[in-house]
Design a protein around this motif. Structure first.
Motif, short mmCIF file in Angstrom:
data_model
loop_
_atom_site.label_atom_id
_atom_site.label_comp_id
_atom_site.label_asym_id
_atom_site.label_seq_id
_atom_site.Cartn_x
_atom_site.Cartn_y
_atom_site.Cartn_z
N CYS A 14 0.87 -1.23 0.04
CA CYS A 14 0.02 0.01 0.11
C CYS A 14 0.85 1.37 -0.05
O CYS A 14 1.11 1.98 1.43
N PHE A 16 1.95 4.95 -1.31
CA PHE A 16 1.21 6.06 -1.88
C PHE A 16 2.39 7.20 -2.23
O PHE A 16 3.48 7.12 -1.83
N ALA A 35 -7.02 13.13 -6.81
CA ALA A 35 -7.60 11.94 -6.81
C ALA A 35 -7.02 11.21 -7.95
O ALA A 35 -6.78 10.03 -7.97
N ARG A 36 -7.26 12.07 -9.31
CA ARG A 36 -6.84 11.36 -10.31
C ARG A 36 -5.36 11.06 -10.49
O ARG A 36 -4.90 10.17 -10.96
N LEU A 38 -3.34 10.43 -8.24
CA LEU A 38 -3.17 9.37 -7.31
C LEU A 38 -3.40 7.93 -7.85
O LEU A 38 -2.78 6.90 -7.54
N GLN A 39 -4.10 8.02 -9.12
CA GLN A 39 -4.46 6.55 -9.87
C GLN A 39 -3.59 6.60 -11.15
O GLN A 39 -4.09 6.02 -11.96
N GLU A 40 -2.81 7.66 -11.26
CA GLU A 40 -1.91 7.81 -12.28
C GLU A 40 -2.69 8.21 -13.65
O GLU A 40 -2.24 7.98 -14.92
N LEU A 41 -3.77 8.93 -13.40
CA LEU A 41 -4.57 9.69 -14.39
C LEU A 41 -4.00 11.22 -14.77
O LEU A 41 -3.51 11.64 -13.79
N THR A 51 -17.09 6.77 -9.81
CA THR A 51 -15.78 6.19 -9.50
C THR A 51 -14.90 7.58 -8.88
O THR A 51 -14.13 7.47 -8.05
N GLU A 52 -15.23 8.68 -9.34
CA GLU A 52 -14.54 10.04 -8.88
C GLU A 52 -14.71 10.16 -7.31
O GLU A 52 -14.04 10.41 -6.60
N LEU A 55 -12.50 7.56 -5.63
CA LEU A 55 -11.13 8.27 -5.50
C LEU A 55 -11.21 9.36 -4.94
O LEU A 55 -9.94 9.65 -3.93
N TRP A 58 -10.49 8.33 -1.17
CA TRP A 58 -9.02 8.12 -0.89
C TRP A 58 -8.03 9.17 -1.00
O TRP A 58 -6.94 9.21 -0.17
#
Length: 103
Positions: A14, A16, A35-36, A38-41, A51-52, A55, A58
């Motif tokens: 885990c 970050f 948030a994006r 952190l998800q590699e977006l 989904t947003e 995210l 998180w």
């Protein structure tokens, strides 16, 4: 309901990002953009609202956990979002937290 680890095919560390790894040092980001990232977006990636929401759930604790390495700016508009960026001391590698911009 808790599940036994054996119910899963695999588990992963885990890990970050640190703010200096995630943010461009000269940019400020909203929580949905964080948030994006952190998800590699891309910060402006189109994702569905459900989904947003997950995210963002998180991202908020991540922001709180890394507050010492972040700066915040007031919203650009009265009803707009706040913006977060990496603090200069976090980019410069100051790990003792003593280097802060004088206001």
């Amino acid at each position: 309901m808790p599940e036994p680890k054996s119910a899963f095919d695999a588990t992963y560390p885990c890990d970050f990002y640190e703010p200096a790894e995630l943010f461009a040092p000269d940019q400020m980001y909203t929580v949905p953009e964080i948030a994006r990232l952190l998800q590699e977006l891309e910060p402006d990636a189109e994702i569905d609202p459900d989904t947003e929401a997950v995210l963002i759930d998180w991202a908020i604790p991540w922001v709180m956990t890394h507050a010492d390495d972040l700066v915040i700016a007031e919203p650009l508009a009265e009803d707009g979002p706040g913006y977060y960026g990496v603090a200069p001391h976090a980019v410069e590698g100051d790990t003792d937290g003593d280097s802060h911009d004088a206001a």
